[in-house]
Design an enzyme around this catalytic site. Sequence first.
Site, PDB file in Angstrom:
ATOM      1  N   LYS A   1     128.319 133.794 130.360  1.00 20.62           N
ATOM      2  CA  LYS A   1     127.092 134.196 130.279  1.00 20.62           C
ATOM      3  C   LYS A   1     126.768 135.339 131.189  1.00 20.62           C
ATOM      4  O   LYS A   1     126.364 134.998 132.471  1.00 20.62           O
ATOM      5  CB  LYS A   1     126.052 133.283 130.166  1.00 20.62           C
ATOM      6  CG  LYS A   1     125.019 133.856 129.385  1.00 20.62           C
ATOM      7  CD  LYS A   1     123.872 132.407 128.951  1.00 20.62           C
ATOM      8  CE  LYS A   1     123.025 132.703 127.970  1.00 20.62           C
ATOM      9  NZ  LYS A   1     121.963 131.804 127.972  1.00 20.62           N
TER      10      LYS A   1
HETATM   11  O1  G3P Z   1     118.706 130.703 126.613  1.00 28.62           O
HETATM   12  C1  G3P Z   1     118.318 131.744 126.503  1.00 28.62           C
HETATM   13  C2  G3P Z   1     117.007 131.838 125.656  1.00 28.62           C
HETATM   14  O2  G3P Z   1     117.426 131.172 124.568  1.00 28.62           O
HETATM   15  C3  G3P Z   1     115.841 131.307 126.414  1.00 28.62           C
HETATM   16  O3  G3P Z   1     114.803 131.048 125.345  1.00 28.62           O
HETATM   17  O4  G3P Z   1     112.568 129.867 125.021  1.00 28.62           O
HETATM   18  O5  G3P Z   1     113.257 130.480 127.284  1.00 28.62           O
HETATM   19  O6  G3P Z   1     112.663 132.329 125.813  1.00 28.62           O
HETATM   20  P1  G3P Z   1     113.159 130.892 125.916  1.00 28.62           P
END
Ligand code: G3P
Length: 217
Positions: A87
Amino acid sequence: MKFFIDTANLEQIKEAQSLGVLDGVTTNPSLMAKEGITGHDNILKHYVDICALVDGDVSAEVIATDVAGMIKEGEALAKLHEQIVVKIPMIKDGIKAIKYFSDRGIRTNCTLVFSSGQALLAAKAGATYVSPFIGRLDDISTDGLNLIAEIRLIYDNYGFQTQILAASVRHTMHILDCAKIGADVMTGPLSSIEGLLKHPLTDIGLAKFLEDYNKGN
Ligand code: G3P
């Protein structure tokens, strides 16, 4: 549509895997820290533990922000396990690293994508997955789902093979809307996946079936 779970919590990963519909896992440094997984060696071990629990792709994020550092880290991550997808953040050096890995058959997930221009660049560089963050766009009063639709259109126009991984999914409706638009993958919390199960008429109907069955027994 592939279902990934967005967590580093092993119990939640096991629970999602037990449903039989899980296709992979995404993590990030914040999700690792949330589970108390800190330190380079512990984080690497945790990735291997996650790979042992699931059959599909497991995204492991580089920490370096320069191309040489990302290549060094990404090569080490990819060697950890065949399920690992490296990633990489959507920055200039990140695009260079994605191109490097793409040329060598190492799979990548371009993360922190917030515009269709960024997604176009990730596809041009050969990213396996592109991760637009829909929830975080919604948080700033910008339509995250519209970004998924724009990227779908652009990728289909040119036949890009990069898979759209709708990330920062916060709830069940995000999953359904992404499915309608045609995202290849969604990654969200376990609650968003389990939300797909729920309908009050199912609960009422099942209770009635059991009640009627028990009348004759
Ligand atoms: O893993 C990346 C992403 O899905 C993070 O989500 O909820 O922290 O905006 P969030």
